[in-house]
Design a protein around this motif. Structure first.
Motif, PDB file in Angstrom:
ATOM      1  N   GLY A 434       0.802  -1.210   0.000  1.00  0.00           N
ATOM      2  CA  GLY A 434       0.000   0.000   0.000  1.00  0.00           C
ATOM      3  C   GLY A 434       0.836   1.261   0.000  1.00  0.00           C
ATOM      4  O   GLY A 434       2.073   1.232   0.086  1.00  0.00           O
ATOM      5  N   ILE A 440      -0.689  -5.171   1.815  1.00  0.00           N
ATOM      6  CA  ILE A 440      -2.150  -5.229   1.876  1.00  0.00           C
ATOM      7  C   ILE A 440      -2.694  -6.520   1.280  1.00  0.00           C
ATOM      8  O   ILE A 440      -3.874  -6.833   1.443  1.00  0.00           O
ATOM      9  CB  ILE A 440      -2.791  -4.008   1.180  1.00  0.00           C
ATOM     10  N   ASN A 454      -7.304  -7.829   5.732  1.00  0.00           N
ATOM     11  CA  ASN A 454      -7.361  -6.374   5.613  1.00  0.00           C
ATOM     12  C   ASN A 454      -8.158  -5.785   6.768  1.00  0.00           C
ATOM     13  O   ASN A 454      -9.351  -5.527   6.674  1.00  0.00           O
ATOM     14  CB  ASN A 454      -7.994  -5.990   4.273  1.00  0.00           C
ATOM     15  N   ARG A 455      -7.492  -5.615   7.895  1.00  0.00           N
ATOM     16  CA  ARG A 455      -8.099  -4.965   9.061  1.00  0.00           C
ATOM     17  C   ARG A 455      -7.558  -3.546   9.089  1.00  0.00           C
ATOM     18  O   ARG A 455      -6.414  -3.309   9.495  1.00  0.00           O
ATOM     19  CB  ARG A 455      -7.766  -5.711  10.340  1.00  0.00           C
ATOM     20  N   GLY A 456      -8.353  -2.616   8.703  1.00  0.00           N
ATOM     21  CA  GLY A 456      -7.884  -1.261   8.456  1.00  0.00           C
ATOM     22  C   GLY A 456      -7.165  -0.621   9.623  1.00  0.00           C
ATOM     23  O   GLY A 456      -6.226   0.154   9.439  1.00  0.00           O
ATOM     24  N   THR A 457      -7.597  -0.944  10.855  1.00  0.00           N
ATOM     25  CA  THR A 457      -6.964  -0.306  12.010  1.00  0.00           C
ATOM     26  C   THR A 457      -5.682  -1.016  12.440  1.00  0.00           C
ATOM     27  O   THR A 457      -4.950  -0.504  13.278  1.00  0.00           O
ATOM     28  CB  THR A 457      -7.940  -0.265  13.196  1.00  0.00           C
ATOM     29  N   PRO A 459      -2.758  -2.513  10.359  1.00  0.00           N
ATOM     30  CA  PRO A 459      -2.082  -2.887   9.116  1.00  0.00           C
ATOM     31  C   PRO A 459      -1.155  -4.084   9.313  1.00  0.00           C
ATOM     32  O   PRO A 459      -0.543  -4.264  10.372  1.00  0.00           O
ATOM     33  CB  PRO A 459      -1.291  -1.624   8.752  1.00  0.00           C
TER      34      PRO A 459
END
Length: 781
Positions: A434, A440, A454-457, A459
């Motif tokens: 990313g 990612i 993909n756990r946005g909080t 990385p």
């Protein structure tokens, strides 16, 4: 009580710390005073016995007090002075590699044979927290008949005597010290033996009876062992007279001074139940406290093993035991666990520096000025490695236990910047990176499985910081109540990425990184290097970091290197890898094997793995062994800022202002690729050695016919060459051990590198049949 217990064995001893609240040199006079008094009581009372634990102390006493040598030899010969475990030091049983454990026993037991003429039969581990499941095989190979421990008893196995079965099926007779290694003390003055004084000292008949009743809860044997000892406890001159007084009381079974072996011999082992598995883990703060010690131990033991192999392959076999002794000392449990004062820490790091200088000098002595530069592969399988030399990146193909000419190395293309986000593909995986430099997506080949969640909080590969107000033993809370039953049991609690709970007022969260800059560069299609700069912060607590992520077509690893500048105190830093695997199996590499474990932090040797039936993700470390999987997130603890100010000066343990660099890696893989994981773990921790050896085409030792068999040691040993092999993944193996023609004879060898049979003629190959996780040794002439 008298009917239930046939005999009570009383074992006088003292537990000795090589370094802990004082330094090594500061502890020695205390220990010498204890040994002087023990010898005096042994001379006065033929019934008395005394146990000494570690050979490093006996050796110091022997060298400094020549007049005491005849007494040591006499009492040892009479069986009244016993030594257990008889290793060089009492090491932590999880942190050191398997070769280190074998060397602890070899160095210690050899000294005992040569100086005192005795064999240590009992591996007495009074105060170490954790015991992996290859110890039964290792200890049996080293000549031990019994294992005795206190801390880290499993809650489902609370019993005194049992047959402990390791992962290969080897069993060893094992005793748990349910009331610790110091549960009985006599009055300090020899002439005090009246009943009131015994009661005040805690050794009156009623008190001894109560202690025996407590031990009876865990012991079905008619005999019991009472430990007359403790940390640096002075022997009590009253002990022989007190024992006579207790025996005359008539309410107790006969009491007798003994070494632990006499008690263990009295147990009906044929009736003892069998317990399988391991006894781990506890005191998880020690997995990362003073992490520099763990890192240097891993690095230097690896280099020393590589040096030993190089000397054999180069035709210049040499004995490097003096360097081993420096490293073995640092593996004493309190030192390698980092639970030491500032003075001891400075001493440890200085001795690591000395060992490193000696390794460098020894490598230089093997080099031949007229020879062309080369690289030596210390491992028993071929591999490709990318190395840095004079600012250039070189790819070298390394044969097993062999050499590659530097002139044959392939120069990688010059680095060129590439914009983020980007992609990179190798024969094993496709990766997407990313804009902030985090991975990612990683898709394995040929399974096509996505590894990254993909756990946005959180990385993938990101750092996180938690406030940690524990001490050097415990994460988050302190102090340790070290003498309790609870402190003697396993403590396998979950250690999630975020510890916050609804409704709490305390901030137990994990603070995410702020990435200030991310860049990338490529070297053709061979390498992609991503660089991140950022900070972990909470109010005034601010730790800057630089992380480099290297993806390469030369091997299966995605390698990370993180450098931090520690600021402030009371926090820990972990790297997080959220995976797309659900309900997978968590496995750790232990010495010479693999152990399945649950969701709690444990020590890994080279790697931990999380896999399902299709794919998996292995997390490699280079001396940062504390890791776990929680809720599908692989977590590696890199750093702790903690101390024990309430016990000793230990501000240096917080490491404020000391730059740290951590190396770790991930290996995405398909199912059932354990050999790939093991090889990458070894390769990541054992880089090639630059050298200059003239005859790089010499015949070499090697393994063929089975990828799951590895050579773990190749060294000079008493005029012979010693070689150790093991099966690594739990599968039976048929292999061939290849032998240079110059070696004409071979004998099987035990863990102390002694022949266990006659030397026989051998050809250039020896067929090997190994059981799952079996370890074998050989001597060659």
């Amino acid at each position: 009580m008298a009917e239930a217990t046939a005999k009570i064995f009383v074992v006088p001893s003292f537990h000795y710390d090589v370094a802990y609240l004082k330094s090594y040199d500061e502890y020695l006079p205390i220990c010498f005073s204890i040994m002087d008094e023990a010898l005096r009581i042994l001379g006065r009372s033929p019934q008395y016995r005394f146990l000494i634990e570690q050979v490093i102390l006996l050796e110091e006493y022997w060298n400094r007090f020549e007049s005491k040598r005849p007494l040591l030899q006499r009492f040892a010969r009479e069986g009244r002075l016993t030594v257990a475990p008889g290793m060089f030091v009492m090491p932590d049983m999880n942190h050191p590699c398997g070769e280190s454990m074998f060397m602890q026993a070899k160095v210690g037991k050899q000294w005992l044979r040569e100086k005192l003429g005795i064999e240590a039969d009992v591996c007495w581990i009074a105060d170490c927290w954790g015991h992996h499941a290859q110890l039964p095989q290792i200890l049996q190979a080293c000549g031990y008949s019994y294992y005795v421990f206190w801390r880290c008893m499993r809650r489902d196995a609370l019993r005194g005597a049992f047959q402990w079965a390791g992962i290969d099926g080897t069993t060893i007779r094992t005793h748990w010290l349910a009331k610790g290694y110091g549960n009985l003390r006599f009055p300090s003055q020899a002439d005090i033996v009246n009943a009131p004084d015994l009661e005040l000292a805690g050794c009156g008949p009623a008190q001894v009876r109560a202690l025996c009743e407590e031990l009876r809860k865990y012991n079905s044997s008619p005999a019991l062992m009472l430990c007359n000892g403790g940390d640096f406890m002075q022997p009590q001159a009253s002990a022989p007279d007190v024992l006579a007084r207790l025996n005359s009381d008539g309410t107790l079974p006969p009491l007798k001074f003994a070494g632990p072996g006499k008690f263990l011999e009295s147990i009906d082992w044929a009736s003892a139940p069998q317990v399988s598995g391991e006894f781990n883990s506890a005191l998880q703060g020690t997995f990362t406290s003073n992490i520099r010690i763990k890192q240097r131990n891993r690095q230097l033991t690896g280099r020393l093993l590589s040096l030993e192999a190089l000397s054999v392959v180069a035709g210049q076999p040499r004995d490097y035991e003096p360097i081993w002794r420096i490293l073995l000392k640092q593996q004493f449990h309190d030192i390698i666990c980092g639970t030491i004062c500032d003075k001891a820490l400075r001493e440890c790091l200085a001795e690591f520096d000395a060992a490193e200088a000696q390794i460098d000098e020894a490598l230089g002595a093997l080099s031949e000025p007229s020879a062309a530069p080369a690289y030596f592969n210390p491992l028993s399988f071929d591999r490709a490695e990318v190395i840095e030399r004079d600012g250039a990146r070189l790819r070298v193909e390394l044969p097993p236990l062999g050499f590659a000419k530097a002139s044959d190395a392939q120069h990688l293309p010059d680095a060129k910047p590439v914009a983020l986000p980007c992609e990179f593909e190798t024969p094993r995986y496709r990766a997407q990176i990313g804009a902030d430099g985090h991975l990612i997506s990683v898709v394995t080949k040929p399974s096509g499985s996505e590894i990254v969640a993909n756990r946005g909080t959180i990385p993938f590969g990101s750092l996180g910081m938690q406030l940690d107000y524990g001490d050097l033993w415990l994460n988050f809370e302190s102090p340790l109540s070290g003498g309790t039953l609870e402190s003697a049991l396993t403590q396998n609690h979950r250690d999630p990425y975020d510890r916050s709970q609804p409704g709490e007022i305390v901030n137990r969260g994990t603070f995410r990184p702020a990435i200030s800059r991310a860049t990338a560069e490529v070297r053709g299609d061979e390498e992609l290097l991503v660089r991140q700069e950022g900070v972990l912060s909470f109010w005034r607590l601010s730790v800057s970091f630089v992380t480099q992520v290297r993806l390469s077509r030369s091997h299966a690893r995605i390698e990370y290197e993180t450098t931090i500048q520690p600021v402030g105190r009371h926090y820990r830093i972990r790297a997080a890898f959220p995976s797309a695997i659900a309900g997978g199996m968590i496995r750790y590499e232990i010495p010479y094997g693999i152990q399945e474990r649950g969701q709690a932090e444990h020590i890994a040797q080279n790697w931990m793995d999380y896999s399902d039936q299709r794919a998996g993700l292995a997390l490699l470390n280079a001396g940062t062994p504390g890791c776990t999987v929680d809720d599908g997130i692989l977590l590696l603890t890199l750093f702790r800022s903690a101390a024990m100010e309430y016990k000793a000066e230990s501000a240096l343990s917080s490491a404020e202002g000391v730059p740290h660099t951590f190396r770790y890696a991930i290996v995405p893989h398909s199912a059932n690729e354990d050999v790939l994981i093991v090889r990458n773990g070894w390769a990541f921790n054992r880089p090639s050695l630059p050298c200059a050896i003239a005859k790089i085409d010499r015949e070499r030792f090697g393994i063929s016919g089975a990828d799951n068999v590895f050579i773990s040691a190749l060294r000079a040993s008493g005029g012979c060459i010693f070689l150790r092999v093991y099966e690594a993944i739990g599968q039976p193996a048929r292999a061939r051990l290849q032998i240079p023609r110059e070696f004409q004879h071979v004998a099987p060898a035990n863990g102390q590198q002694q022949p266990t049979g006659e030397f026989q003629s051998c050809a250039c190959e020896i067929p090997l049949t190994l059981k799952p996780f079996e370890i074998r040794g050989f001597l060659f002439q």
